[in-house]
Design a protein around this motif. Structure first.
Motif, short mmCIF file in Angstrom:
data_model
loop_
_atom_site.label_atom_id
_atom_site.label_comp_id
_atom_site.label_asym_id
_atom_site.label_seq_id
_atom_site.Cartn_x
_atom_site.Cartn_y
_atom_site.Cartn_z
N THR A 34 0.83 -1.22 0.00
CA THR A 34 0.00 0.00 0.00
C THR A 34 0.86 1.27 0.00
O THR A 34 0.40 2.33 -0.42
CB THR A 34 -0.93 0.04 1.23
OG1 THR A 34 -0.14 -0.19 2.40
CG2 THR A 34 -2.00 -1.04 1.13
N GLY A 61 2.00 -2.97 3.80
CA GLY A 61 0.86 -3.48 3.05
C GLY A 61 0.08 -4.49 3.86
O GLY A 61 0.24 -4.58 5.09
N LYS A 64 -1.75 -10.75 1.60
CA LYS A 64 -2.77 -11.21 0.64
C LYS A 64 -2.88 -12.73 0.73
O LYS A 64 -3.98 -13.29 0.75
CB LYS A 64 -2.36 -10.79 -0.77
CG LYS A 64 -3.27 -11.25 -1.87
CD LYS A 64 -2.86 -10.58 -3.20
CE LYS A 64 -3.67 -11.09 -4.36
NZ LYS A 64 -3.07 -12.27 -5.00
N ARG A 78 -1.75 -6.26 8.76
CA ARG A 78 -1.08 -5.03 8.30
C ARG A 78 0.39 -5.16 8.67
O ARG A 78 0.74 -5.32 9.84
CB ARG A 78 -1.69 -3.87 9.07
CG ARG A 78 -1.89 -2.58 8.32
CD ARG A 78 -2.81 -1.67 9.10
NE ARG A 78 -2.36 -1.41 10.45
CZ ARG A 78 -1.89 -0.24 10.89
NH1 ARG A 78 -1.85 0.80 10.10
NH2 ARG A 78 -1.50 -0.08 12.14
N GLN A 91 2.93 -3.63 -6.80
CA GLN A 91 1.59 -3.89 -6.24
C GLN A 91 1.64 -5.09 -5.29
O GLN A 91 0.93 -5.12 -4.29
CB GLN A 91 0.60 -4.13 -7.37
CG GLN A 91 0.21 -2.84 -8.08
CD GLN A 91 -0.79 -3.10 -9.19
OE1 GLN A 91 -0.48 -3.78 -10.16
NE2 GLN A 91 -1.99 -2.56 -9.04
N GLU A 109 0.56 3.47 8.85
CA GLU A 109 1.34 2.82 7.79
C GLU A 109 2.47 3.74 7.33
O GLU A 109 3.58 3.28 7.02
CB GLU A 109 0.44 2.48 6.60
CG GLU A 109 -0.47 1.30 6.90
CD GLU A 109 -1.29 0.87 5.69
OE1 GLU A 109 -1.05 1.37 4.58
OE2 GLU A 109 -2.18 0.03 5.88
N ASN A 287 1.61 10.18 -4.27
CA ASN A 287 1.25 8.94 -4.96
C ASN A 287 2.49 8.38 -5.66
O ASN A 287 3.36 9.15 -6.07
CB ASN A 287 0.14 9.22 -5.98
CG ASN A 287 -0.35 7.95 -6.63
OD1 ASN A 287 0.20 7.48 -7.62
ND2 ASN A 287 -1.37 7.36 -6.04
N THR A 310 2.42 6.40 -1.74
CA THR A 310 1.33 5.44 -1.59
C THR A 310 0.96 4.85 -2.95
O THR A 310 1.09 5.50 -3.99
CB THR A 310 0.08 6.12 -0.99
OG1 THR A 310 -0.24 7.26 -1.80
CG2 THR A 310 0.34 6.58 0.43
#
Ligand SMILES: NC(=O)c1ccc[n+]([C@@H]2O[C@H](COP(=O)([O-])OP(=O)(O)OC[C@H]3O[C@@H](n4cnc5c(N)ncnc54)[C@H](OP(=O)(O)O)[C@@H]3O)[C@@H](O)[C@H]2O)c1
Length: 311
Positions: A34, A61, A64, A78, A91, A109, A287, A310
């Motif tokens: 993230t 991040g 997953k 997290r 990603q 974060e 970003n 981010t």
């Protein structure tokens, strides 16, 4: 997936591109990244890397896919991690579970993202040194990512900390870390009148370092982790000789994280962040589409502290 990759022709030698999804070994989790923070070291490496190379050490991040061997946290945790393969600005990244830690609820974060390279380097460099309680420690490049943490951690370890920096603009920032003394000097001139040090945590090298080696006390250690001010230095052999037991030691984070896994060191730093004993300085949050421009700003030393992007 999208990832930051090198391109010698792009601003900051970096751009977003397409790469294959990561494949995780059984001891690795897949993390949906993230955010991440930038370090001078990886940006310098990027400048010399073949086009299309992925980079990135620091990342935060969400897990997953948990590791198949049952180690590490469950899906959805997290986390903050250190990508030893330098593939963290993407990603998704596959990380061994020993290389990341769960972020406590009390820590953002953004703050966590600053820890892996800068925080672990400061922590392990200081921990190389002995008998710091009540001793004098000198941190060079105190306005840098590593230096800023080293000032605070040196204080937390009970040392009297002197901070060297080259620009008066960053004095207030460095003083706010609680250091005992600040020396503003681009080449280290003036440090002669500041006594001797049990530990010198040096990320500048060059001319600054050549002046410092005469500043070690009889059991002092100079821990050399960086060369922001130049990779070569004149060695004051006579001065070092007369310290008796003064030592110059190289430092490489990859080696240190073989001695203590990054997950453990990060856990310790996160604990300090969570209870407010350690603070971060993140003047730049953007970003990740700005990667090239932000990298160029960091290399140009346009700001002190850390930049977090981010995804
Ligand atoms: N060995 C390892 O495992 C390891 C780990 C982490 C970092 N590093 C290395 O350590 C160094 C510092 O890393 P970082 O992330 O803290 O970098 P950073 O955030 O860019 O900070 C660099 C620091 O050095 C100062 N500086 C830069 N150029 C200088 C010069 N010519 N003369 C005197 N001071 C100068 C800066 O002062 P200003 O604020 O005035 O610009 C700042 O305090 C880098 O060389 C990096 O590659 C190595």
């Amino acid at each position: 997936m999208k990832a930051v990759i090198t391109n010698p022709k792009a601003t900051g030698c970096l751009e977003l591109g397409e790469v294959a999804d990561p494949r995780a070994d059984s001891h690795e989790a897949v993390i949906a990244v993230t955010a991440f923070s930038l370090n001078r070291g990886e940006l310098r490496r990027a400048e010399a890397a073949a086009p299309g190379t992925q980079i990135g050490w620091d990342l935060v991040g969400l897990v997953k896919t948990a590791a198949r061997d049952g180690s590490g946290p469950a899906q959805g945790a997290r986390v903050v991690g250190f990508s030893r393969r330098m593939q963290g600005w993407a990603q998704y990244v596959a990380l061994p579970t020993v290389d990341f830690a769960v972020i406590p609820d009390a820590v953002s974060e953004c703050d966590a993202a600053t820890l892996p390279v800068a925080g672990l380097t400061a922590l392990y460099a200081l921990e190389r040194c002995e008998r710091l309680l009540g001793s004098r420690v000198l941190v060079t490049g105190a306005s840098g990512g590593v230096g800023y943490f080293a000032c605070q951690l040196g204080r937390l370890m009970g040392a009297q900390v002197t901070a060297q920096l080259r620009r008066p603009d960053f004095e207030d920032l460095v003083r706010a870390t609680g250091v005992d003394d600040v020396v503003i000097s681009p080449d280290g001139a003036g440090l002669e009148s500041h006594g001797k040090f049990r530990a010198i945590i040096d990320g500048v090298g060059g001319q600054v370092l050549s002046r410092l080696l005469s500043r070690l006390d009889e059991r002092g250690r100079a821990i050399l982790y960086g060369v922001s001010g130049g990779p070569e230095t004149a060695l004051a052999v006579r001065e070092l000789m007369f310290t008796g037991d003064g030592r110059i030691e190289g430092f490489y984070l990859y080696r240190e994280t073989e001695i203590e896994a990054a997950a453990k060191g990060l856990g310790r730093l996160l604990h300090l962040l969570a209870d407010g004993r350690l603070t971060t300085h993140v003047p730049v949050t953007e970003n990740w589409a700005t990667i090239g421009a932000t990298a160029a700003r960091l290399i140009g030393r346009d700001f002190a502290g850390k930049a977090v992007l981010t995804i």
